[in-house]
Design a protein around this motif. Sequence first.
Motif, mmCIF file in Angstrom:
data_model
loop_
_atom_site.group_PDB
_atom_site.id
_atom_site.type_symbol
_atom_site.label_atom_id
_atom_site.label_comp_id
_atom_site.label_asym_id
_atom_site.label_seq_id
_atom_site.Cartn_x
_atom_site.Cartn_y
_atom_site.Cartn_z
ATOM 1 N N TRP A 89 77.643 -48.269 -4.769
ATOM 2 C CA TRP A 89 78.672 -47.395 -4.203
ATOM 3 C C TRP A 89 80.032 -47.951 -4.567
ATOM 4 C CZ3 TRP A 89 77.942 -43.005 -1.081
ATOM 5 C CH2 TRP A 89 76.603 -42.705 -0.789
ATOM 6 N N ALA A 90 80.962 -47.054 -4.888
ATOM 7 C CA ALA A 90 82.329 -47.463 -5.239
ATOM 8 C C ALA A 90 83.302 -46.891 -4.220
ATOM 9 C CB ALA A 90 82.689 -46.982 -6.639
ATOM 10 N N LEU A 91 84.330 -47.689 -3.901
ATOM 11 C CA LEU A 91 85.376 -47.260 -2.973
ATOM 12 C C LEU A 91 86.343 -46.342 -3.713
ATOM 13 C CD1 LEU A 91 86.628 -47.590 -0.130
ATOM 14 C CD2 LEU A 91 87.959 -49.478 -1.058
ATOM 15 N N GLN A 92 86.488 -45.098 -3.250
ATOM 16 C CA GLN A 92 87.330 -44.112 -3.915
ATOM 17 C C GLN A 92 88.722 -44.031 -3.298
ATOM 18 O OE1 GLN A 92 86.116 -42.470 -6.696
ATOM 19 N NE2 GLN A 92 84.433 -43.923 -6.388
ATOM 20 N N THR A 131 79.786 -35.209 -2.155
ATOM 21 C CA THR A 131 78.961 -36.378 -2.505
ATOM 22 C C THR A 131 79.505 -37.667 -1.915
ATOM 23 O OG1 THR A 131 80.205 -36.630 -4.555
ATOM 24 C CG2 THR A 131 78.160 -35.317 -4.646
ATOM 25 N N ALA A 132 80.625 -37.603 -1.224
ATOM 26 C CA ALA A 132 81.261 -38.815 -0.691
ATOM 27 C C ALA A 132 80.780 -39.099 0.732
ATOM 28 C CB ALA A 132 82.778 -38.681 -0.719
ATOM 29 N N CYS A 133 80.837 -40.395 1.112
ATOM 30 C CA CYS A 133 80.525 -40.823 2.482
ATOM 31 C C CYS A 133 81.722 -41.614 3.023
ATOM 32 C CB CYS A 133 79.275 -41.710 2.530
ATOM 33 S SG CYS A 133 77.768 -40.797 2.183
ATOM 34 N N LEU A 134 81.937 -41.489 4.325
ATOM 35 C CA LEU A 134 83.051 -42.168 4.960
ATOM 36 C C LEU A 134 82.557 -43.313 5.833
ATOM 37 C CD1 LEU A 134 85.219 -39.131 6.153
ATOM 38 C CD2 LEU A 134 85.518 -40.487 4.085
ATOM 39 N N SER A 135 83.337 -44.379 5.875
ATOM 40 C CA SER A 135 83.118 -45.444 6.867
ATOM 41 C C SER A 135 84.420 -45.615 7.642
ATOM 42 C CB SER A 135 82.703 -46.763 6.215
ATOM 43 O OG SER A 135 83.779 -47.341 5.533
ATOM 44 N N VAL A 174 89.932 -45.844 7.574
ATOM 45 C CA VAL A 174 88.903 -44.942 7.034
ATOM 46 C C VAL A 174 88.772 -45.215 5.539
ATOM 47 C CG1 VAL A 174 88.175 -42.549 6.711
ATOM 48 C CG2 VAL A 174 89.448 -43.209 8.769
ATOM 49 N N GLN A 175 87.511 -45.368 5.072
ATOM 50 C CA GLN A 175 87.222 -45.596 3.647
ATOM 51 C C GLN A 175 86.317 -44.481 3.138
ATOM 52 O OE1 GLN A 175 85.398 -49.441 3.419
ATOM 53 N NE2 GLN A 175 87.216 -50.540 4.184
ATOM 54 N N GLU A 176 86.599 -44.042 1.892
ATOM 55 C CA GLU A 176 85.764 -43.018 1.250
ATOM 56 C C GLU A 176 84.977 -43.682 0.126
ATOM 57 O OE1 GLU A 176 86.548 -39.476 -1.832
ATOM 58 O OE2 GLU A 176 87.547 -39.152 0.115
ATOM 59 N N LEU A 225 81.723 -47.513 12.044
ATOM 60 C CA LEU A 225 80.777 -46.451 11.691
ATOM 61 C C LEU A 225 80.517 -46.591 10.201
ATOM 62 C CD1 LEU A 225 79.228 -43.783 12.231
ATOM 63 C CD2 LEU A 225 81.359 -42.578 11.731
ATOM 64 N N ARG A 226 79.333 -47.070 9.842
ATOM 65 C CA ARG A 226 79.039 -47.319 8.426
ATOM 66 C C ARG A 226 78.816 -46.001 7.688
ATOM 67 N NH1 ARG A 226 74.672 -51.889 9.403
ATOM 68 N NH2 ARG A 226 73.366 -50.262 8.520
#
Length: 927
Positions: free
Chosen positions: A909-912, A829-833, A897-899, A851-852
Amino acid sequence: AGLSTGQRVVTVQKGPLYRVRGSHVTLWCKVSGYQGPAEQNFQWSIYLPSAPEREVQIVSTVDPSFPYAIYTQRVRSRGIYVERVQGDAVLLHITELQDRDAGEYECHTPNTDERYFGSYSAKMNLVVIADTLSASMVPQALTCAEGDTVELTCEVSKSTAQHTHLSVGWYHLLGAGESHAEEVLTLSKDFVLRPGPSYTQRFLAGDVRLNKVGNTTYKLSIGGAKPSDRGQLYCEAAEWIEDPDETWKDISRKQTGRTSLVVMSQGRDLSVDIAAAETSLSEGDTLQLNCIVGAQKSSSRHFQVLWLLNSVGVARVDPHGVLIWEEEYEERAKLGQLQAFKQSNMVYILTIYEVGLKDNGTYHCSVSEVKTPGDFHAIQTNLSSGIQVDVKPTGYRMRLSVSTSTPQVMAGDALILLCEVQGVTSPVSVQWWHLPPQHPGPRVPVATMERDGTLSLGSTYRDGGTRGSLRLEKASSGAFTLVIPNTLDEGDGGRYGCEATEWSRGQRWTEEGETAVTVSSMAGLGLHATLRSRIATVTYGQSFELVCQVSTNYTLEEVPVSVGWLFQPSPPTGHYRELVRVLPSGTMAWGAAQPHFQGKAQLTKAATSFRLRIHSAAAAEEGIYQCEVKVWRRNTLTLGQPAATARSNAVGIKVVLPESKLHVSTKESSMEIAGSADTAIECRIVFAQNNSQFSITWYLLPPPLPANATPLKILRVSYSSILEYGAEFSSPAQKSRFLSQRVSSNVFWLRILSANPRDQGRYYCVVEEWSWLADGWYKLGEGASGKTMLEFKLPERELHLEKTNHNVSARAGEEVTLHCLLRDIRPPTACLSVTWFRAEKSDPARPLLTLRRDGAIEYPQESQAGRLHLRRPAAGDFSLTLRSVEEGDAGVYHCEVQEWQQQGEGKDWALQALARSGYTQLTTVPP
């Protein structure tokens, strides 16, 4: 995973280009960053000055029906065509430029990409100007001995309004039919002398020289002439202009007529001269002509001499001295009326006793050298120059005298010259010529009156706007008066001559005379201007006065005077604009650059002082002032070039504006946010004048920059609500997240939408106070707010990125890949930027691309889109590829890299988790 491609960019030759009428012009256009076939198509159009919004199609590489009717014929006949240089670059050719070709040209490339992205056309301006270049050289036939010096002069001039340079060179053709010309010596556009390959050694030895001996005169000297110098010589001039891309282009070339040169080698030299004691004779007089032969060791050589009248043979003397008359002269010779003999091996004499009208004409002697006296084959032959003999009827007594009533004048005064002819019985023609002082060159034709009274002027005197309308009048049957109403300068002095010709009984007789005049120039009589002001600093609304004092050695009231007032606004630009000029007639001509002066300036004159008074000074009147005085010659009919010009010293005037009362809150603050929430930074004005308007500029100091580091400009909102983003915030994604909002009359917010950790740092605003002061908006002052620290609450969990540091070198033009590898397994369920950064020296790291989390790629600098590619061969591989490495790509690179995870459907959206990679030092190597 996949390849991120750049955007299409069309580039056209930088304008404006200035090209001359009638020349062959090329314009280049190229496309990059495209998809599709390697061979792209191009279409050229023009927007004419008469209809700048209307496209007129010219030519296409793909569509024959593309040209509009006005261009169809020129395209079909290849008067206009496109040359393909390579698949993605072309040249537009216009083989003969016309005035109607001036305008804004557009190069368009039809789309071959999967989607529209980038620019598909580009424009430039082409200006058509007149061809004013001229080059001339008097054609001659020169003969010289080996070792002599040959001198040739070339007249070159131009009157192009644009700044151009000239190059002047001489070229050598071995034969008349020769097509390849050899360079002798050229003065380049950069004022450097450049000899041709065959003349380099002689140039270095000082034997071949090129000198500029006047404003338009160039002289070539060839010392120590050699037989190889024989042939034809001509002069070529070229006019050069610097294009906006800082390259120089020759826009016009002109060649002169050719001078033939014969160089006689040592041992085979042969010169022939003809001379006469008297060439103007009456019927019954005696004519004696001498033919002089010049040759080394002449006593041991054999010559045959032929006498010619009007190119027809008269008599021949062989090497033994035996005389042979042509048939029509035999009878006169028997009667003793003609005599020809060999006085020596070097002197031959022809005598005609009791000359008649039939003996009029041009005489030559031709000398041929033979090996032995009986040999009919000539080793070499040379012909003398011609000598004109005039035989007048018995009793002819034409007399001519030239005089002037104006022997000494000042420039601008008239010259009056009189030519008196006596003793003539038939109508005469009169030709006036001029020989300037210290110029022993050819006579300059002034004016001619034919026998029937027809007048014609020499080319130098046809423009009535310079010396006025010349008058050549016939006061009586033998008196001719020439009046030059307006002399220009010292060059109009010198010798003036009159040549009168009478025709009678099919024959012509000529007499001439001359007189001298002196013309004094005003330029040497001293003209000076001094500017002063009682005060140098004035307050807003106060008046001030400037006084221009003129001094000279002559009385100003006797000559036309013009005074111009020049102004350079503050801060100085190095370029003065003319505010107003008072013409000799008293008319005031106002400049267009500073129109507001016209309603505020008062101009007065008293004797030799001129005053400019400015009422109610405003900020626009602050700057540097000068006065410029121009003086013309007396009797000037039209104001052409002034005889003398003087510019004064500069005087600076400072206008003090009203004091600003602006006070901005300097309170420091901080805030912490988590997740991708929106936030706002406040900027508060504590006090300002009621009628003021404000410009707000927001700045960011990202960590870990010190407080005194150069901040990043986010955006500026001007007092007129014009929005301007900084370079790092100009991408569409950044513009959509950073907004400026006016909450109340004295409170402004910087709104940051969907904040993320990269937005951390110290924010502040700079407020400018603007006020309307009679003639425009002026900035009264500015103030900076206190800083607000924005911090992001970072998650405790950290992603596992490759942390190893690397050193990489790449050669310019090559491709290089920088690695960013993620070791974690991403939750479904996570997305990376991902963001790549580059830092150089002590500057902070700046984002290159992002890369959003929705998969879109964002480029802070759109110009880099075509060179930066994010390759993803595997799920955790975010490696960056730089195409065509440039020297400026050197620096330290890393990725972040952010998850992110959505808190629920429709929620934020929350930064994990997040992590930064190790650093890669990229070093570039020259090609």
